[in-house]
Design an enzyme around this catalytic site. Structure first.
Site, short mmCIF file in Angstrom:
data_model
loop_
_atom_site.label_atom_id
_atom_site.label_comp_id
_atom_site.label_asym_id
_atom_site.label_seq_id
_atom_site.Cartn_x
_atom_site.Cartn_y
_atom_site.Cartn_z
CE LYS A 61 25.35 8.25 1.92
NZ LYS A 61 24.03 9.19 1.16
CB THR A 68 27.55 4.31 -0.06
OG1 THR A 68 28.51 3.94 -0.40
CG2 THR A 68 27.71 5.57 1.22
CG ASP A 69 29.44 -0.25 -1.71
OD1 ASP A 69 29.79 0.57 -1.75
OD2 ASP A 69 29.89 -0.96 -2.42
CD GLU A 70 32.35 4.72 -1.78
OE1 GLU A 70 33.12 5.13 -0.93
OE2 GLU A 70 31.98 4.64 -2.26
CE1 TYR A 94 29.30 9.89 -0.10
CE2 TYR A 94 30.91 7.75 -0.80
CZ TYR A 94 29.10 8.56 -0.70
OH TYR A 94 27.96 7.78 -1.57
P1 NAD Z 1 25.03 13.38 -6.99
O1 NAD Z 1 26.67 14.24 -6.17
O2 NAD Z 1 25.36 12.87 -8.73
O3 NAD Z 1 24.12 14.04 -6.70
C1 NAD Z 1 24.13 14.69 -5.62
C2 NAD Z 1 22.42 15.91 -5.22
O4 NAD Z 1 22.35 16.56 -4.40
C3 NAD Z 1 22.69 17.25 -6.20
O5 NAD Z 1 21.66 17.46 -7.32
C4 NAD Z 1 22.97 17.94 -5.49
O6 NAD Z 1 22.50 19.92 -5.78
C5 NAD Z 1 22.59 18.17 -4.41
N1 NAD Z 1 22.77 18.62 -2.53
C6 NAD Z 1 23.63 18.54 -2.72
N2 NAD Z 1 23.95 19.28 -1.05
C7 NAD Z 1 22.62 19.36 -1.10
C8 NAD Z 1 21.68 20.11 -0.08
N3 NAD Z 1 22.48 20.89 1.28
N4 NAD Z 1 20.35 20.63 0.21
C9 NAD Z 1 19.77 20.41 -0.92
N5 NAD Z 1 20.09 19.20 -2.20
C10 NAD Z 1 21.68 19.03 -2.12
O7 NAD Z 1 25.09 12.08 -5.81
P2 NAD Z 1 24.87 10.75 -6.90
O8 NAD Z 1 25.85 10.25 -7.24
O9 NAD Z 1 23.66 11.06 -7.37
O10 NAD Z 1 24.34 10.48 -5.45
C11 NAD Z 1 22.99 10.31 -5.21
C12 NAD Z 1 22.99 9.29 -3.86
O11 NAD Z 1 23.28 8.15 -3.50
C13 NAD Z 1 23.72 9.73 -2.87
O12 NAD Z 1 23.33 10.36 -1.41
C14 NAD Z 1 24.96 9.53 -3.10
O13 NAD Z 1 25.83 9.51 -0.99
C15 NAD Z 1 24.05 7.70 -3.03
N6 NAD Z 1 25.54 6.98 -3.22
C16 NAD Z 1 25.98 7.37 -4.58
C17 NAD Z 1 26.23 6.68 -5.41
C18 NAD Z 1 27.29 6.53 -6.93
O14 NAD Z 1 28.22 5.80 -7.13
N7 NAD Z 1 27.11 7.16 -7.53
C19 NAD Z 1 26.56 5.29 -4.81
C20 NAD Z 1 26.01 4.69 -2.90
C21 NAD Z 1 25.57 5.23 -2.46
P1 TYD Z 2 34.01 7.05 -8.14
O1 TYD Z 2 34.26 6.90 -9.34
O2 TYD Z 2 34.94 7.94 -7.59
O3 TYD Z 2 33.62 6.36 -6.95
P2 TYD Z 2 34.24 5.16 -5.26
O4 TYD Z 2 35.49 5.83 -4.97
O5 TYD Z 2 33.16 6.46 -4.38
O6 TYD Z 2 34.75 4.46 -5.62
O7 TYD Z 2 35.83 6.10 -7.76
C1 TYD Z 2 35.68 4.98 -8.60
C2 TYD Z 2 37.42 4.35 -8.83
O8 TYD Z 2 37.76 5.14 -9.55
C3 TYD Z 2 37.74 3.79 -7.13
O9 TYD Z 2 38.84 2.94 -6.85
C4 TYD Z 2 38.98 5.98 -7.41
C5 TYD Z 2 39.50 4.84 -8.85
N1 TYD Z 2 39.08 6.39 -9.19
C6 TYD Z 2 40.68 6.88 -10.28
O10 TYD Z 2 41.49 5.30 -10.98
N2 TYD Z 2 41.10 7.26 -11.17
C7 TYD Z 2 39.48 8.58 -11.37
O11 TYD Z 2 40.34 9.56 -12.05
C8 TYD Z 2 38.41 8.68 -10.38
C9 TYD Z 2 38.12 9.43 -10.18
C10 TYD Z 2 38.53 7.32 -9.69
#
Ligand code: NAD
Ligand code: TYD
Length: 360
Positions: A166, A136-138, A162
């Site tokens: 990561k 992630t970019d985080e 988090y």
């Molecule tokens: P999500 O929370 O929707 O899905 C996570 C999945 O992993 C779920 O299906 C969960 O059941 C499974 N999981 C969790 N713990 C597990 C374990 N111990 N064993 C097996 N499976 C397990 O997450 P997402 O938003 O789809 O993100 C997927 C990946 O992308 C993650 O690694 C996250 O850090 C990364 N990512 C997400 C975003 C975003 O905007 N959503 C941005 C950057 C990076």
């Molecule tokens: P989020 O979707 O949780 O992603 P991330 O924290 O990984 O970037 O949040 C996106 C942005 O929105 C973040 O700056 C936090 C803000 N946010 C709110 O203002 N209200 C909310 O209820 C949530 C879930 C997030």
């Protein structure tokens, strides 16, 4: 036939990736989806592929060494795409332990299992095997006034439990390249949005609340910036990195869609108004009066933004979906999947929502 092992395929990005891959490669690939089905994993996301001969679901926890080793022993895996993680910053602030267990130790289990399966007696690896860690970019921390973008060379400075977890999984993956020349790639992407996203994250939470006339919680001053990436563009980037990326390299993936949170909320409200037909009772509920500024997130990163120059120049990927289009596709999907939203917000979600937002 090439075999993919996808971890976390029942989650948001993982399920979109699986759909993308089957759309692109049809029955010329096989996918094994390994997921523990935590609160974020949902097999409903994969209903339309579950009966395909070239798709297998294995319920397993990536922290479980034996279970993961068995999957590698029983299958000739060519590609690992490692999505499985605890993914929500707010949850990590309340309960960091599980983030370290899954995102750090779980990643180590995956690396070790793949390394053992692919390693040859001379210490090299079977040809054409690849492991991709979805980062992630985080991990880069927060951009402040005067900063430009995150680049692949930006030093790590994670702030939340988090992003720290990561970053640890990310660094372990890189260490396996540096130390063992184990064939990895790392992708660091910005905030994704699109179908199947769990409504704890900003965009689906706002859509869901607005359609019910519920408060729209905006943290702090609402001016934190995220760089939104449509999930299909992300799926395409991951595939391109695995096919064309240089081994051991990291690629940043961003949407060129920087927006303040309050802008996102306003765009969602305006788009819902445009898309809801006259006479739909929800039209009267969707209103800017629902916007409620609440206490800020602890350690809230101010701005994330990626310049996806390296992936564009080396691999030819660029984000194709502008926010205006992507948000309409997303809202349309939520309109057509009301039952999905009802199912995922029943039970545990209510408890989470009340605990999370009660003091806000
Ligand atoms: P999500 O929370 O929707 O899905 C996570 C999945 O992993 C779920 O299906 C969960 O059941 C499974 N999981 C969790 N713990 C597990 C374990 N111990 N064993 C097996 N499976 C397990 O997450 P997402 O938003 O789809 O993100 C997927 C990946 O992308 C993650 O690694 C996250 O850090 C990364 N990512 C997400 C975003 C975003 O905007 N959503 C941005 C950057 C990076
Ligand atoms: P989020 O979707 O949780 O992603 P991330 O924290 O990984 O970037 O949040 C996106 C942005 O929105 C973040 O700056 C936090 C803000 N946010 C709110 O203002 N209200 C909310 O209820 C949530 C879930 C997030």
């Amino acid at each position: 036939m090439r075999t993919y092992l996808v971890t976390g395929g029942a989650g948001f990005i993982g399920s979109n990736y699986i759909h993308y891959m089957f759309r692109k490669y049809g029955d010329s690939i096989r996918i094994i989806n390994v997921d523990a089905l935590t609160y974020a994993g949902n097999l409903e996301n994969l209903k339309d592929v579950e009966n395909q001969d070239n798709y297998t679901f294995v319920r397993a926890d990536i922290r479980d060494r034996e279970a993961v080793a068995q999957i590698f022993a029983e299958n000739d895996i060519d590609r690992v795409v490692h999505f499985a993680a605890e993914s929500h910053v707010d949850r990590s602030i309340r309960n960091p332990e599980i983030f370290v267990e899954t995102n750090v130790l779980g990643t180590l289990v995956m690396l070790n299992a793949a390394k053992k399966a692919w390693e040859l007696p001379d210490g090299t690896y079977q040809p054409d095997k690849r492991f991709l860690y979805v980062s992630t970019d985080e991990v880069y921390g927060s951009l402040e006034e005067g900063d430009t973008y995150f680049y692949e060379t930006t030093p790590f400075a994670p702030h939340s439990p988090y992003s720290a977890s990561k970053a640890s999984g990310d660094m372990l993956t890189k260490a396996y390249w540096d130390t063992y020349k184990f064939p990895v790639n790392i992708t660091s992407c910005s905030n994704n949005y699109g179908p199947y996203q769990f409504p704890e994250k900003l965009i689906p939470l706002i859509i869901n609340n607005a359609l019910q006339g519920k408060k729209l919680p905006v943290y702090g001053d609402g001016k934190n910036v995220r760089d939104w990436l449509y999930v299909d563009d992300h799926a395409k980037a991951i595939d391109m990195v695995q096919e064309k990326g240089r081994l051991g390299e990291r690629y940043n993936i961003g949407g060129h869609n920087e927006k303040q949170n309050i802008e996102i909320v306003n765009i969602i409200l305006e788009t819902l108004q445009e898309m809801l037909p006259e006479g739909d009772p929800r039209k009267a509920l969707v209103s800017k009066d629902l916007i409620t500024y609440v206490e800020d997130r602890k350690g809230h990163d101010r701005r994330y933004a990626i310049a996806p120059d390296k992936i564009k120049e080396e691999i030819g990927w660029y984000p194709e979906t502008m926010f205006k289009e992507g948000i309409r596709l997303t809202i349309q999907w939520f309109f057509e999947h009301e039952d999905w939203m009802k199912n995922v917000t029943s039970g545990d979600y209510q408890k989470y929502y009340e605990e999370m937002y009660q003091t806000k």
